[in-house]
Design a protein around this motif. Structure first.
Motif, PDB file in Angstrom:
ATOM      1  N   GLY A  32       8.884  55.663 -23.100  1.00  0.00           N
ATOM      2  CA  GLY A  32       8.309  54.371 -23.469  1.00  0.00           C
ATOM      3  C   GLY A  32       7.761  53.644 -22.269  1.00  0.00           C
ATOM      4  O   GLY A  32       7.425  54.244 -21.242  1.00  0.00           O
ATOM      5  N   ALA A  33       7.719  52.328 -22.360  1.00  0.00           N
ATOM      6  CA  ALA A  33       7.134  51.497 -21.318  1.00  0.00           C
ATOM      7  C   ALA A  33       8.138  51.235 -20.196  1.00  0.00           C
ATOM      8  O   ALA A  33       9.356  51.336 -20.387  1.00  0.00           O
ATOM      9  N   ALA A  34       7.591  50.897 -19.032  1.00  0.00           N
ATOM     10  CA  ALA A  34       8.416  50.507 -17.876  1.00  0.00           C
ATOM     11  C   ALA A  34       7.938  49.150 -17.382  1.00  0.00           C
ATOM     12  O   ALA A  34       6.738  48.863 -17.377  1.00  0.00           O
ATOM     13  N   THR A  35       8.893  48.331 -16.992  1.00  0.00           N
ATOM     14  CA  THR A  35       8.575  47.002 -16.459  1.00  0.00           C
ATOM     15  C   THR A  35       8.708  47.020 -14.940  1.00  0.00           C
ATOM     16  O   THR A  35       9.731  47.480 -14.405  1.00  0.00           O
ATOM     17  N   VAL A  36       7.671  46.501 -14.246  1.00  0.00           N
ATOM     18  CA  VAL A  36       7.663  46.493 -12.783  1.00  0.00           C
ATOM     19  C   VAL A  36       7.798  45.065 -12.278  1.00  0.00           C
ATOM     20  O   VAL A  36       7.066  44.164 -12.706  1.00  0.00           O
ATOM     21  N   THR A  37       8.756  44.846 -11.399  1.00  0.00           N
ATOM     22  CA  THR A  37       8.916  43.565 -10.694  1.00  0.00           C
ATOM     23  C   THR A  37       8.822  43.815  -9.196  1.00  0.00           C
ATOM     24  O   THR A  37       8.882  44.944  -8.729  1.00  0.00           O
ATOM     25  N   CYS A  38       8.680  42.724  -8.441  1.00  0.00           N
ATOM     26  CA  CYS A  38       8.497  42.874  -6.981  1.00  0.00           C
ATOM     27  C   CYS A  38       9.141  41.711  -6.265  1.00  0.00           C
ATOM     28  O   CYS A  38       9.105  40.563  -6.735  1.00  0.00           O
TER      29      CYS A  38
END
Length: 208
Positions: A32-38
């Protein structure tokens, strides 16, 4: 899995802006989808600055992966130190190359506030003196660091002509050599003035 983790980079000296987290960094996941934070962390070590950008990708089952970009740059607006050699007077025939004529001396640098390499160069401006061989040279020494900060100082070189010309060969050797004062070269008593050699015609001189 990250699709485009940014590479480390060095921005050089005194950059106008420092990159922040890139929203274009992405990741994919097999389920499925992946969430990217920084997140960003800045650090200072003398004149060197670093910004570490850490990107974190998390999928629906809370599996995570990270990628890190380190951005490096230098903050240096201070000119290097420079010390000029003393003013000096030289002869008109002396070399103006400080590597040849060691009496001229060279500028020195005690270093740069950021510890970078310092390159020393010079340029000359000559002002004529009261005779053609005399002049005053203003030698401007310049110290340049890696970030192109510059410091200058001036050295005055006075060029003078204090050496008289030299006869070649000396007149005495032509006109009054004792070995020629005999035989046919001896004019005897009361010679006719027109028969007396005018040796000065053969005399030449050189000057340094």
């Amino acid at each position: 899995v990250f699709t485009n983790c940014p590479a480390n980079t060095n921005l050089g000296c005194n950059p106008v802006s420092i990159p922040a987290c890139d929203p274009g960094v992405g990741a994919t996941d097999d389920c499925g989808a992946a969430t990217v934070t920084c997140g960003a962390v800045d650090a200072t070590n003398g004149c060197v600055r670093t910004r570490t950008l850490t990107y974190t990708a998390v999928d629906a089952c809370n599996h995570s992966n990270t990628c890190t970009q380190v951005i490096t740059w230098t903050v240096d607006t201070t000119p290097p130190h420079i010390t000029c050699p003393t003013n000096v007077t030289i002869g008109c025939g002396d070399s103006l190359d400080p590597n040849v004529n060691l009496n001229l001396g060279t500028a020195t640098s005690s270093g740069d506030n950021c510890g970078t390499n310092v390159v020393i160069t010079f340029s000359d401006v000559s002002t004529p003196g009261i005779c053609p061989a005399n002049s005053t040279i203003t030698r401007t020494w310049k110290a340049t660091d890696t970030c192109n900060n510059m410091a200058t100082c001036a050295q005055i070189i006075t060029v003078v002509d204090t050496t008289p010309p030299v006869f070649t060969p000396p007149p005495f050797a032509i006109c009054f050599n004792p070995t020629t004062l005999a035989g046919s070269n001896w004019l005897g008593c009361n010679p006719v003035p027109a028969n007396i050699p005018h040796c000065v015609v053969s005399v030449t001189a050189t000057d340094n």
